[in-house]
Scaffold this motif. Structure first.
Motif, PDB file in Angstrom:
ATOM      1  N   TYR A   3      50.690  43.892  55.346  1.00 41.07           N
ATOM      2  CA  TYR A   3      51.107  43.846  54.193  1.00 41.07           C
ATOM      3  C   TYR A   3      51.229  42.095  53.876  1.00 41.07           C
ATOM      4  CZ  TYR A   3      51.500  48.985  54.302  1.00 41.07           C
ATOM      5  OH  TYR A   3      51.567  50.204  54.699  1.00 41.07           O
ATOM      6  N   VAL A   4      50.729  41.639  53.084  1.00 38.92           N
ATOM      7  CA  VAL A   4      50.703  40.180  52.834  1.00 38.92           C
ATOM      8  C   VAL A   4      51.621  40.063  51.472  1.00 38.92           C
ATOM      9  CG1 VAL A   4      49.567  37.808  52.200  1.00 38.92           C
ATOM     10  CG2 VAL A   4      48.502  39.702  53.670  1.00 38.92           C
ATOM     11  N   THR A   5      52.839  39.747  52.158  1.00 41.38           N
ATOM     12  CA  THR A   5      53.943  39.697  50.869  1.00 41.38           C
ATOM     13  C   THR A   5      54.609  38.157  50.594  1.00 41.38           C
ATOM     14  OG1 THR A   5      55.847  39.951  52.205  1.00 41.38           O
ATOM     15  CG2 THR A   5      54.558  42.203  51.443  1.00 41.38           C
ATOM     16  N   GLU A   6      53.732  37.306  50.993  1.00 41.00           N
ATOM     17  CA  GLU A   6      54.350  35.874  50.835  1.00 41.00           C
ATOM     18  C   GLU A   6      53.069  34.943  51.247  1.00 41.00           C
ATOM     19  OE1 GLU A   6      55.983  35.224  55.419  1.00 41.00           O
ATOM     20  OE2 GLU A   6      57.372  35.403  53.772  1.00 41.00           O
ATOM     21  N   PRO A   7      52.883  33.681  50.778  1.00 40.07           N
ATOM     22  CA  PRO A   7      51.873  32.834  51.060  1.00 40.07           C
ATOM     23  C   PRO A   7      51.514  32.686  52.607  1.00 40.07           C
ATOM     24  CG  PRO A   7      53.491  31.749  49.557  1.00 40.07           C
ATOM     25  CD  PRO A   7      54.125  32.901  50.097  1.00 40.07           C
ATOM     26  N   THR A   8      50.346  33.013  52.617  1.00 44.91           N
ATOM     27  CA  THR A   8      49.733  33.335  54.328  1.00 44.91           C
ATOM     28  C   THR A   8      48.372  32.584  54.279  1.00 44.91           C
ATOM     29  OG1 THR A   8      50.619  35.467  54.113  1.00 44.91           O
ATOM     30  CG2 THR A   8      48.977  35.192  55.807  1.00 44.91           C
ATOM     31  N   THR A   9      48.234  31.817  55.461  1.00 45.77           N
ATOM     32  CA  THR A   9      47.090  31.250  55.886  1.00 45.77           C
ATOM     33  C   THR A   9      46.288  32.187  56.500  1.00 45.77           C
ATOM     34  OG1 THR A   9      47.765  28.971  55.685  1.00 45.77           O
ATOM     35  CG2 THR A   9      45.780  29.274  56.892  1.00 45.77           C
ATOM     36  N   VAL A  10      44.864  32.432  56.313  1.00 44.46           N
ATOM     37  CA  VAL A  10      44.077  33.533  57.207  1.00 44.46           C
ATOM     38  C   VAL A  10      42.901  32.703  57.339  1.00 44.46           C
ATOM     39  CG1 VAL A  10      44.996  35.347  55.992  1.00 44.46           C
ATOM     40  CG2 VAL A  10      42.828  34.473  55.159  1.00 44.46           C
ATOM     41  N   GLU A  11      42.114  33.016  58.454  1.00 44.57           N
ATOM     42  CA  GLU A  11      40.982  32.262  59.108  1.00 44.57           C
ATOM     43  C   GLU A  11      39.827  32.847  58.143  1.00 44.57           C
ATOM     44  OE1 GLU A  11      40.285  33.007  63.054  1.00 44.57           O
ATOM     45  OE2 GLU A  11      42.059  31.869  63.711  1.00 44.57           O
ATOM     46  N   GLN A  12      39.653  34.067  57.859  1.00 40.72           N
ATOM     47  CA  GLN A  12      38.514  34.618  57.048  1.00 40.72           C
ATOM     48  C   GLN A  12      39.180  35.530  56.153  1.00 40.72           C
ATOM     49  OE1 GLN A  12      34.909  35.483  59.264  1.00 40.72           O
ATOM     50  NE2 GLN A  12      34.325  37.001  57.561  1.00 40.72           N
ATOM     51  N   LEU A  13      38.628  35.768  54.888  1.00 41.64           N
ATOM     52  CA  LEU A  13      38.902  36.818  53.957  1.00 41.64           C
ATOM     53  C   LEU A  13      37.823  37.095  53.449  1.00 41.64           C
ATOM     54  CD1 LEU A  13      41.357  37.974  52.458  1.00 41.64           C
ATOM     55  CD2 LEU A  13      41.261  36.212  50.710  1.00 41.64           C
ATOM     56  N   ASP A  14      37.552  38.597  53.835  1.00 40.27           N
ATOM     57  CA  ASP A  14      36.437  39.101  52.747  1.00 40.27           C
ATOM     58  C   ASP A  14      37.059  39.993  51.718  1.00 40.27           C
ATOM     59  OD1 ASP A  14      34.543  38.389  54.863  1.00 40.27           O
ATOM     60  OD2 ASP A  14      35.237  40.159  56.096  1.00 40.27           O
ATOM     61  N   VAL A  15      36.494  39.724  50.539  1.00 40.67           N
ATOM     62  CA  VAL A  15      36.944  40.459  49.366  1.00 40.67           C
ATOM     63  C   VAL A  15      35.898  41.586  48.803  1.00 40.67           C
ATOM     64  CG1 VAL A  15      37.543  40.067  46.936  1.00 40.67           C
ATOM     65  CG2 VAL A  15      38.205  38.297  48.511  1.00 40.67           C
ATOM     66  N   PRO A  16      36.184  42.597  48.846  1.00 37.21           N
ATOM     67  CA  PRO A  16      34.891  43.554  48.493  1.00 37.21           C
ATOM     68  C   PRO A  16      34.808  43.591  46.969  1.00 37.21           C
ATOM     69  CG  PRO A  16      37.352  44.718  48.724  1.00 37.21           C
ATOM     70  CD  PRO A  16      37.263  43.295  49.244  1.00 37.21           C
ATOM     71  N   VAL A  17      33.772  44.066  46.521  1.00 41.04           N
ATOM     72  CA  VAL A  17      33.390  44.115  45.331  1.00 41.04           C
ATOM     73  C   VAL A  17      34.295  45.090  44.617  1.00 41.04           C
ATOM     74  CG1 VAL A  17      31.669  44.914  43.403  1.00 41.04           C
ATOM     75  CG2 VAL A  17      30.923  44.008  45.671  1.00 41.04           C
ATOM     76  N   MET A  18      34.621  44.574  43.358  1.00 38.30           N
ATOM     77  CA  MET A  18      35.632  45.148  42.403  1.00 38.30           C
ATOM     78  C   MET A  18      35.077  46.445  41.986  1.00 38.30           C
ATOM     79  SD  MET A  18      37.702  43.902  38.822  1.00 38.30           S
ATOM     80  CE  MET A  18      38.169  42.529  39.816  1.00 38.30           C
ATOM     81  N   GLY A  19      36.073  47.659  42.068  1.00 37.22           N
ATOM     82  CA  GLY A  19      35.406  48.942  41.897  1.00 37.22           C
ATOM     83  C   GLY A  19      36.058  49.310  40.481  1.00 37.22           C
ATOM     84  N   SER A  20      37.235  48.845  39.967  1.00 41.85           N
ATOM     85  CA  SER A  20      37.738  49.067  38.959  1.00 41.85           C
ATOM     86  C   SER A  20      38.395  48.070  38.156  1.00 41.85           C
ATOM     87  CB  SER A  20      38.492  50.536  38.828  1.00 41.85           C
ATOM     88  OG  SER A  20      38.932  50.934  37.618  1.00 41.85           O
ATOM     89  N   SER A  21      38.166  47.858  36.834  1.00 42.54           N
ATOM     90  CA  SER A  21      38.733  46.978  35.959  1.00 42.54           C
ATOM     91  C   SER A  21      39.159  47.711  34.685  1.00 42.54           C
ATOM     92  CB  SER A  21      38.095  45.853  35.921  1.00 42.54           C
ATOM     93  OG  SER A  21      38.313  44.881  34.793  1.00 42.54           O
ATOM     94  N   THR A  22      40.221  47.168  34.235  1.00 40.62           N
ATOM     95  CA  THR A  22      40.618  47.672  32.964  1.00 40.62           C
ATOM     96  C   THR A  22      39.828  47.565  31.771  1.00 40.62           C
ATOM     97  OG1 THR A  22      43.204  47.613  33.419  1.00 40.62           O
ATOM     98  CG2 THR A  22      42.714  48.208  31.089  1.00 40.62           C
ATOM     99  N   ARG A  23      39.442  46.480  31.900  1.00 40.74           N
ATOM    100  CA  ARG A  23      38.424  45.783  30.662  1.00 40.74           C
ATOM    101  C   ARG A  23      37.049  46.304  31.016  1.00 40.74           C
ATOM    102  NH1 ARG A  23      41.155  42.931  27.172  1.00 40.74           N
ATOM    103  NH2 ARG A  23      43.178  42.108  27.728  1.00 40.74           N
ATOM    104  N   LEU A  24      36.484  46.361  32.190  1.00 38.78           N
ATOM    105  CA  LEU A  24      35.193  46.671  32.381  1.00 38.78           C
ATOM    106  C   LEU A  24      34.841  48.074  32.938  1.00 38.78           C
ATOM    107  CD1 LEU A  24      34.367  43.400  34.667  1.00 38.78           C
ATOM    108  CD2 LEU A  24      34.029  43.939  32.260  1.00 38.78           C
ATOM    109  N   GLY A  25      36.026  48.798  33.030  1.00 39.14           N
ATOM    110  CA  GLY A  25      35.589  50.163  33.420  1.00 39.14           C
ATOM    111  C   GLY A  25      35.758  50.241  34.819  1.00 39.14           C
ATOM    112  N   THR A  26      35.279  51.390  35.455  1.00 35.64           N
ATOM    113  CA  THR A  26      35.324  52.086  36.848  1.00 35.64           C
ATOM    114  C   THR A  26      33.562  51.878  36.966  1.00 35.64           C
ATOM    115  OG1 THR A  26      37.050  53.473  36.524  1.00 35.64           O
ATOM    116  CG2 THR A  26      35.747  53.920  38.411  1.00 35.64           C
ATOM    117  N   ASN A  27      33.252  51.212  38.106  1.00 35.72           N
ATOM    118  CA  ASN A  27      31.842  51.373  38.595  1.00 35.72           C
ATOM    119  C   ASN A  27      31.614  52.642  39.104  1.00 35.72           C
ATOM    120  OD1 ASN A  27      30.922  48.377  38.127  1.00 35.72           O
ATOM    121  ND2 ASN A  27      32.525  47.881  39.856  1.00 35.72           N
ATOM    122  N   PRO A  28      30.348  53.105  39.029  1.00 35.23           N
ATOM    123  CA  PRO A  28      30.026  54.499  39.574  1.00 35.23           C
ATOM    124  C   PRO A  28      30.094  54.439  40.885  1.00 35.23           C
ATOM    125  CG  PRO A  28      28.312  53.723  37.653  1.00 35.23           C
ATOM    126  CD  PRO A  28      29.211  52.599  38.169  1.00 35.23           C
TER     127      PRO A  28
END
Length: 248
Positions: free
Chosen positions: A22-47
């Motif tokens: 659980y990242v609850t404060e400013p943290t430095t990481v070596e590598q960060l993989d961000v998945p494709v956004m599945g849901s957004s209030t303005r864009l809706g939910t991807n199939p």
């Protein structure tokens, strides 16, 4: 971590033996993989994301099944209890009328997470005043009941974009040009703004048109509800500011 987040992951059935950080404060990481956004209030939910939500929903359903069997079939989510944070003046008129027809008023802040899910999953019809109360549905792949919204802002279709693909039906009961926004208690235009319906009789007619037998529109009773809601919003606002000054 907020207990709400931990409880939600438990209901979703996420195994506890999976390593979590659980990242609850400013943290430095070596590598960060961000998945494709599945849901957004303005864009809706991807199939593709709905497949995951379906699994989560099945797990949640199993966890709250005993509560679903006792939950009401008709729900109304209003902001009459939270007008100092924005809402429609006069909404209590429709809330009272719908209560008399068997609707149950819901205040999410007073309900457990399990109860909130159970109510939404059991409901045949949900009417909500535009606002955050309905965000409980964001984790669901499908919403069994018919969903109706009482708009409180003249522009923006955030909730329709999010709910239309997932609800068995989604209907906006208020025309955009029927809403007039008022400045918030700081004099700004913000999510905490109050608003009012220019033609409340049109809103009443819309409810009746969609099968809600709330009777003929009572102009005098509606104006009283508007004044009552305004007094409630002003009283709470003043009280809040006094408390803030005392704490400061």
């Amino acid at each position: 971590m907020p207990q709400l987040a931990l409880d939600l992951m438990t209901l979703m059935g996420i195994p506890e033996d999976i390593p979590r950080f659980y990242v609850t404060e400013p943290t430095t990481v070596e590598q960060l993989d961000v998945p494709v956004m599945g849901s957004s209030t303005r864009l809706g939910t991807n199939p593709f994301y709905r497949r995951y939500l379906k699994t989560y929903q099945e797990n949640i359903h199993t966890a709250v099944k005993s509560l679903i069997e006792k939950a009401p079939s008709h729900l109304f989510y209003s902001r009459s209890h939270a007008l100092r944070d924005g809402g429609v003046l006069g909404i209590s008129y429709f809330e009272d009328r719908l209560r008399k027809k068997g609707f149950v008023s819901c205040v999410p802040e007073e309900m457990s997470l399990k109860m909130q899910f159970a109510y939404v999953m059991a409901a045949e019809k949900i009417i909500f005043e535009e606002g955050s109360a309905i965000h409980i549905t964001d984790i669901l792949s499908s919403i069994p009941g018919r969903t109706y919204m009482l708009r409180r802002r003249p522009v923006g279709d955030v909730f329709s974009t999010s709910l239309k693909p997932r609800a068995s039906a989604f209907i906006n009961l208020v025309a955009p040009d029927n809403v007039q926004l008022l400045p918030d208690r700081s004099g700004n235009m913000s999510p905490a703004c109050l608003s009012f319906y220019k033609r409340p009789d049109a809103v009443s007619e819309s409810l009746v048109k969609h099968g809600f037998e709330i009777g003929d529109f009572d102009q005098e009773a509606y104006r009283k509800a508007e004044r009552r809601d305004l007094n409630s919003a002003v009283t709470k606002s003043v009280f809040s500011r006094v408390c803030q000054r005392l704490q400061g």
